[in-house]
Design a protein around this motif. Sequence first.
Motif, PDB file in Angstrom:
ATOM      1  N   ARG A   1       0.831  -1.226   0.171  1.00 22.53           N
ATOM      2  CA  ARG A   1       0.210   0.208  -0.174  1.00 22.53           C
ATOM      3  C   ARG A   1       0.871   1.286   0.145  1.00 22.53           C
ATOM      4  N   ARG A   2       0.169   2.168  -0.734  1.00 22.79           N
ATOM      5  CA  ARG A   2       1.039   3.423  -0.434  1.00 22.79           C
ATOM      6  C   ARG A   2       0.965   4.143   0.810  1.00 22.79           C
TER       7      ARG A   2
ATOM      8  N   SER B   1      -8.579   9.522   0.663  1.00 26.61           N
ATOM      9  CA  SER B   1      -8.228   8.306  -0.367  1.00 26.61           C
ATOM     10  C   SER B   1      -6.690   7.883  -0.257  1.00 26.61           C
TER      11      SER B   1
ATOM     12  N   GLU C   1     -12.646   7.827  -8.461  1.00 31.59           N
ATOM     13  CA  GLU C   1     -11.678   8.242  -7.926  1.00 31.59           C
ATOM     14  C   GLU C   1     -10.776   6.913  -7.820  1.00 31.59           C
ATOM     15  N   ALA C   2     -11.262   5.900  -7.591  1.00 30.36           N
ATOM     16  CA  ALA C   2     -10.632   4.551  -7.585  1.00 30.36           C
ATOM     17  C   ALA C   2      -9.777   4.429  -9.162  1.00 30.36           C
ATOM     18  N   ARG C   3     -10.717   4.436  -9.930  1.00 30.73           N
ATOM     19  CA  ARG C   3     -10.179   4.293 -11.507  1.00 30.73           C
ATOM     20  C   ARG C   3      -9.063   5.469 -11.739  1.00 30.73           C
ATOM     21  N   SER C   4      -9.415   6.478 -11.294  1.00 28.27           N
ATOM     22  CA  SER C   4      -8.308   7.540 -11.650  1.00 28.27           C
ATOM     23  C   SER C   4      -6.605   7.311 -10.932  1.00 28.27           C
ATOM     24  N   ARG C   5      -7.111   6.625  -9.731  1.00 26.73           N
ATOM     25  CA  ARG C   5      -5.884   6.288  -8.949  1.00 26.73           C
ATOM     26  C   ARG C   5      -5.074   4.991  -9.734  1.00 26.73           C
ATOM     27  N   ARG C   6      -5.895   4.024 -10.152  1.00 25.95           N
ATOM     28  CA  ARG C   6      -5.231   3.125 -11.081  1.00 25.95           C
ATOM     29  C   ARG C   6      -4.503   3.511 -12.094  1.00 25.95           C
TER      30      ARG C   6
END
Lengths: 407, 316
Positions: free
Chosen positions: B17-18, B27, B311-316
């Motif tokens: 994890r970051r 987030s 948000e989750a998609r943008s992080r990926r």
Amino acid sequence: MPKRLLLCLMVLLLVCTSCAGQSKDVNIMCLSVYEDTFDAIHRAGVARDDALAPVNCLTEEDYTDYADWYDSMYTGLLTRSDDIDIYWLRSTDEKAYKLLKDHYFVDLSQDKAMMEYYDAMYPEIRDWCTFGDEIFGFPVFIHYPMGLFINEDQMKDVGYTREDIRTMEGFGDFCDAWNASQPTPPIEGKLFLHNYVYDYLLSHYERATGELNLDTPAFRSILAQFGASQYFEYMPDSGGWYTVELDTPIALLTGTPMAYKRQYIPAYFPLLEGESPDTKRNVSVTWCIINPSSRNKEQAFAYMRLLAEASKYDKWTNPLMYRDEDFYASAFLRGTTFNNIYSDEQFEMVGGYLDGFYLKYGFTGYGDVRAIFDLYIMDGNQTLDETIAEAQDLLDTIRQEQYIGED
Amino acid sequence: MKTKSARFIKIKQVPGRRPCRSPYGGSGAPMMKLTQFAKSKPALLFLAPSLIGLLFFYIYPFITGLRYMFMSSGFHAEFLGLHNIMSLFRSELFQTAMFNNAIFTLAVVPATLILSLVFAAFVWESMGAGRFFRSASVMPYVAPTVAVVLLWTLFFDINGPVNQILSWFGAERMDWVGTSRLRWLVITMYLWKNTGFNIILILASMNVVEKEVLESATLEGANAFRRMVWVVIPQILPTIFFVTTLSMVNSFRIFKEAYLIGGMYPDESLYTVQHFMYNQFASLNYNYVVSASVIFTLFVILLVGGLYIVEARSRR
């Protein structure tokens, strides 16, 4: 260890819950101003029958909290709380009809002893306690907001009769004549002009659809007559409440049923310009109703019978409710100031008088709409059109809110 | 032997994890598996007061009240199936209320975000005046809503200063409170009151932007605007998502302002779902209160959930 603790707590909860159901006290929610009356009735009742349940009056002391107090009571009823056994309901309350429609009452007709009282009542009063085929409550107060009680002898002294004050113009003339010759005001209390507006609202509200058309010539006429403030001169100073004594010349009393025993006879508010002589006026009734969730129904019924019996008593603030002289004679709470008012003539007169009234329940928004017109009458900052438009807009929004699923 | 503090450290340093970049969690916070979370007794202990309150005062009443959704009102309530829900969907007033809430959210969320970013960037770039602006921007947020509403209604009264100024320029006095202008008045007031808090959040995240990258961008010839768009914003994206979510949730709580200005029956443009629910509650129509609240909750969950997916998609 936590499991044992949890178990102990559950057992304790069960014990408390089962004990709560064994209370014999009757809890009544009523306004504090009537607490003494209730207390006197109850003490007299207990003296006669010590099996009657102890009564706790849960009262509201502060009138500014009155609405909140009522709201908490309604919430209790709807969540089926058994904290209250008998609650008060006023016909003009906005939620009155809703509670009756949703059957938050116990049908009193299932009690034979109670039915003896209802059978002896004037049919109009009995109708006012009936919803569908059921009798939902006992009328503890019947108020005639547009009723007058007049002393004909005193009126004659200044040259007027009962018929002369049937119109607002005649009423004004009488007030002028009275003021010119008498030191006291012609009327005890006030001739509340707002009542004409309230009367229109209640009588024209369509319960089935929630519609109330305010933009009518009749209503405009009422408002126009008050907007011009031409009748304000007939209203005595707001501080001018006088105690009526037999030797004090005051010809008219407003909404005071006690006046029967003081040689005053009932009459109605004057008719406004354009009103028909057959116009009926609104009556406001406060009932005692048994909470259907009460665990003390038997005691609550006993208390209702006591109330019904006490309503024969002349200290009770209702006007005549029963039209049978013998029925009054049996009153165990009979007072000492009886003035032989229980005559056939008196019964006939009251019967005729009741015919001039109707009962309508308040509706959602009734208070808000009233406030708009109160402001119009008293302040006069808005035009008639603006006032009607504002009230109509509010009523239309409320109708859409309240009648969803019923269009 | 493991100590409690050691366990804490282990939870924060989940492999793969970051680390948390945002000082507010959001987030960027490490995502723990539920099982690990459950094993963490101290964490549960600290969360307990909040969780118990949530459970007893929100979740439990909400779930127990759900039955009203399918029942008629009254002492002898009957099962009505989906009648209440369908009636609400057919109700023009309820549709208006939902529309007003949606309009409010659509207007407020982007506006808050853009204003917060612009003002935060300005304050961040001009550090000299930054301290003053930082304090000034948060002042409306800490002011009591009642006082703010009173002030604004005085300003926008028919005889208030705003109309006075307009009249100097020959414009007619306007009724801001009794007409559909009220909606825009409340939106403006809301932005004025709440943007400051978001500025503080964004500023705080800007302060942890890696300086080396910024210096290198400056050396490459990037001006302030380019630095902001291409260096700073990508690094503070988690905070921007957090601010967006917060603004969205807060936008549904406009009832307080709307009620204080317009009462229970304001102009139609400001009539929200909360007005509808409150009035139904006051009229003892609990079946409609519950139905409306369920619909509204689902609406909010969909919106916020959608945002999290983005948000989750943008992080990926």
